[in-house]
Motif scaffolding. Structure first.
Motif, mmCIF file in Angstrom:
data_model
loop_
_atom_site.group_PDB
_atom_site.id
_atom_site.type_symbol
_atom_site.label_atom_id
_atom_site.label_comp_id
_atom_site.label_asym_id
_atom_site.label_seq_id
_atom_site.Cartn_x
_atom_site.Cartn_y
_atom_site.Cartn_z
ATOM 1 N N GLY A 85 -1.697 -0.752 -1.269
ATOM 2 C CA GLY A 85 -0.805 0.166 -1.971
ATOM 3 C C GLY A 85 0.668 -0.095 -1.760
ATOM 4 O O GLY A 85 1.507 0.715 -2.155
ATOM 5 N N LYS A 102 -4.131 -0.235 -10.836
ATOM 6 C CA LYS A 102 -4.946 0.541 -9.890
ATOM 7 C C LYS A 102 -4.164 1.693 -9.274
ATOM 8 O O LYS A 102 -4.743 2.694 -8.857
ATOM 9 N N SER A 103 -2.843 1.555 -9.212
ATOM 10 C CA SER A 103 -2.001 2.625 -8.668
ATOM 11 C C SER A 103 -1.540 3.594 -9.745
ATOM 12 O O SER A 103 -0.736 4.491 -9.475
ATOM 13 N N LEU A 133 3.124 -1.794 -3.159
ATOM 14 C CA LEU A 133 3.520 -2.543 -4.348
ATOM 15 C C LEU A 133 4.972 -3.011 -4.307
ATOM 16 O O LEU A 133 5.308 -4.057 -4.870
ATOM 17 N N TYR A 135 -0.596 -2.725 -10.109
ATOM 18 C CA TYR A 135 0.095 -1.604 -10.755
ATOM 19 C C TYR A 135 -0.892 -0.707 -11.494
ATOM 20 O O TYR A 135 -0.792 0.523 -11.463
#
Length: 658
Positions: free
Chosen positions: A195, A224-225, A197, A222
């Protein structure tokens, strides 16, 4: 380079051991079938190694190993590495025995260490790969190479071990592998998986090497977040640099369009895939289906499904979810029973579909069928079933589900805990709801909102407001639903001043602009308090048209307080909005009767008859042995209706005696 240096945490490899035991997660991947054929001279000339290539079990391997030891072949680095590779990554792998062989060798080569680490990285004991790395450093015979670190970073990614990953990055820098493409991409993948990024983007921007894998890692990170816009922006940068996308890239950007509900861009990407001859893999087909479904286009999703040859469970489930969420439950049901293989996700899709459509009885019936099929429910199943129980008020079933959760040690995550709180609230057990709330390891704003709304429903106005203030104090942000609970609490408690204050704070303090339901709560609050003129003025000042619920609140208040003139105005609005609602006519006639306006009451009854409006019979439900039964007045649809009516007769007689 600077970005990598800023990530370093462990400079001493011995410090790694203090971290690796702090977390262990189950992580399973399908085993790959390895092609053991090789043209290596030693294999071609040595019968034992030729036998090893044909080995089919661990017992056969041990026999070959014994012969290798007798002949001295086990001391050869290549030969011993083949033994370790068999134990680590073959179909009959045994990682414990693999480690045993490795640690008993005098000087295992780097390939032996790497293949053992790889074996653990693809197992349920991923963290043991880092333990092996520590042993490799202590052994000192072989130095890690550019194949070692991608494996270790994969472990850190799979376990979300950010601190450990930073330590591995430190070693990468010490060993001078930061410019290696595979290592560089592994670092980005690790950061994305954890996480981080912002750090991943820094490593990407400052790196001396990058390829398509680097771009794909960030784009899919990006996605997945939930940062769909960032993913699409990254894709635009990729186009500027003339990097050609592949199927993995397309999965990322198509999923971004799904998150945004952007059908136009989704179609453009679909067209790009077809025009450029990209391989329409099953995962990419599934992503396209999901995009079309989330954009409300079931026809194109169905076309992709029909053209997909090797459909997976994900393919079937994606389409089932689409039909179920958009209300086509009959089609979803047909697809569900056509599935060649079902798993818990498929069952959850159907149960959730019925619960979402308020067909709760069928949702619970399907849950019983799922159990009969020996499919083990998970947390999502429980959330869906608890939602169904909440809709039905089925407390006994809800309690059974709660006990099932405890008995099978299901994770009481925020979603499941909140569903339990909501179920107990809506089934009338506020004390148990509060107990579950207090026992939850983690809570979010939805959990607090469920409790606030529950306390409001049960008339505990001051407690509801107290929980709301605590929620604000700990830094959680309320949403529209939270304020419905707060205003409902003020309404039930007759707290007019507090209601005015919180209604005003919605926009002034929390930047939440009131919707129809909030205005309805305020009109109800003011109406109950007899402030009918203020309530009517509030309706007139609204930035949107009032609906039937809002006018109904004012009309009901007028009936209670005997304000016939305003009541007539409210009833007139209601009859325009919903002329078929029998309740409006009945309330209006009763208001006239209470005011001794008998002629007007008769006119309302006559109007009701002329318009063909019939009083809707009330529907009741009862839960018996975990099953919910519904019935209306004079209902004779139940197979045991004669016994039921006989029981009612006996109960009535007993009541007359009391």
């Amino acid at each position: 380079m600077q970005a990598l240096k800023s990530l370093c945490f462990f400079s001493n490899p011995l410090l790694l051991s203090s971290f690796i035991r702090t977390r262990s997660l189950s992580f399973h991947k399908e085993r790959r079938l390895i092609n053991w054929n090789t043209t290596h001279t030693l294999v071609q000339t040595n019968p034992l190694l030729s036998l090893l290539e044909q080995c089919k079990s661990l017992s056969q391997l041990k026999q070959i190993q014994a012969q290798m030891t007798l002949t001295g072949l086990s001391s050869d680095g290549f030969a011993s590495s083949r033994l370790i590779a068999f134990c680590a990554i073959s179909e009959w792998r045994n990682l414990g025995y693999c480690s045993q062989i490795l640690y008993n060798l005098d000087n295992p080569n780097v390939f032996s260490w790497n293949v053992a680490i790889r074996g653990y990285s693809e197992s349920e004991s991923m963290e043991e790969g880092v333990v092996l790395y520590k042993g490799m450093l202590r052994n000192g015979g072989s130095r890690p190479d550019n194949y070692t670190y991608p494996l270790l970073l994969k472990v850190c990614a799979g376990l979300s071990w950010k601190l450990m990953g930073d330590g591995i990055v430190g070693h990468v820098l010490q060993m001078g592998f930061d410019s290696d493409m595979f290592v560089h991409n592994a670092v980005i993948h690790m950061l994305v998986s954890c996480g981080e990024l912002v750090d991943a983007r820094k490593v990407f921007d400052e790196g001396r090497v990058r390829d398509l894998v680097s771009w794909n890692s960030l784009i899919n990170g990006y996605v997945k977040s939930g940062l769909a816009y960032e993913a699409l922006r990254m894709y635009s940068e990729m186009e500027v640099e003339r990097v050609k996308p592949d199927e993995v890239t397309m999965i990322g950007v198509v999923c971004s369009c799904a998150q945004l509900g952007d059908l136009n861009h989704g179609r453009k990407f679909h067209w790009y895939i077809e025009e450029n001859g990209l391989n329409l893999t099953v995962p990419l087909s599934n992503a396209l289906m999901d995009m079309y479904i989330k954009c409300g286009n079931l026809e194109e999703a169905q076309e992709i499904f029909d053209s997909t040859v090797n459909r997976t469970i994900v393919s079937w489930t994606t389409l089932i979810v689409g039909y179920a969420k958009l209300g086509f439950l009959d089609i979803a049901w047909k697809l569900f029973y056509e599935m060649p293989e079902k798993n818990v996700v498929s069952w959850n899709a159907m149960i959730g579909g019925y619960a979402h459509a308020k067909r709760s009885t069928e949702a619970l019936a399907l849950f019983h069928e799922m159990q009969a099929s020996n499919i083990k429910p998970d947390e999502v199943t429980m959330v869906n079933c608890l939602s169904a129980c909440s809709q039905l008020g089925a407390l006994d079933v809800g309690i059974w589900i709660h006990r099932y959760i405890e008995k099978h040690n299901l994770c009481l995550n925020v979603a499941l805990g909140t569903a339990l709180v909501d179920m107990y609230v809506k089934c009338g057990n506020i004390a148990k709801a509060l107990q579950v709330f207090q026992e939850m390891p983690q809570r979010n704003s939805l959990t607090w909102t469920a409790v606030i709304c529950g306390l409001a429903i049960h008339g505990n106005a001051h407690d509801a407001l107290s929980y709301f203030l605590t929620m604000i104090d700990i830094g959680l942000v309320p949403d529209e639903i939270t304020f419905i609970g707060v205003l409902s609490a003020c309404c039930h408690g007759g707290l007019v001043e507090e209601g005015r204050k919180y209604f005003s704070q919605m926009s002034s303090k929390f930047n939440i602009f009131p919707k129809l339901k909030h205005y309805s709560c305020m009109v109800d609050l003011l109406g109950r308090a007899g402030l009918l003129e203020e309530a009517e003025e509030l309706i007139k000042s609204m930035p949107m048209e009032a609906d039937a619920v809002l006018w109904g609140s004012l009309f009901f208040a007028c009936c209670i307080h005997g304000n016939v003139t305003m009541g007539e105005r409210a009833a007139s609005k209601l009859l325009r909005l919903d002329p078929g609602d029998s309740g409006i006519y009945v309330l209006l006639a009763n208001m006239y009767k209470d005011a001794n306006m008998w002629e007007e009451a008769r006119k309302v009854r006559k109007m009701m008859m002329e318009r063909g409006v019939e009083k809707t019979p009330g529907c009741s439900s009862i839960e018996v042995n975990g099953f919910v039964y519904e019935f209306i007045v004079r209902d004779k649809s139940h197979p045991q209706c004669e016994q039921i009516y006989e029981c009612l007769v006996q109960l009535t007689k007993q009541l007359e005696l009391v």
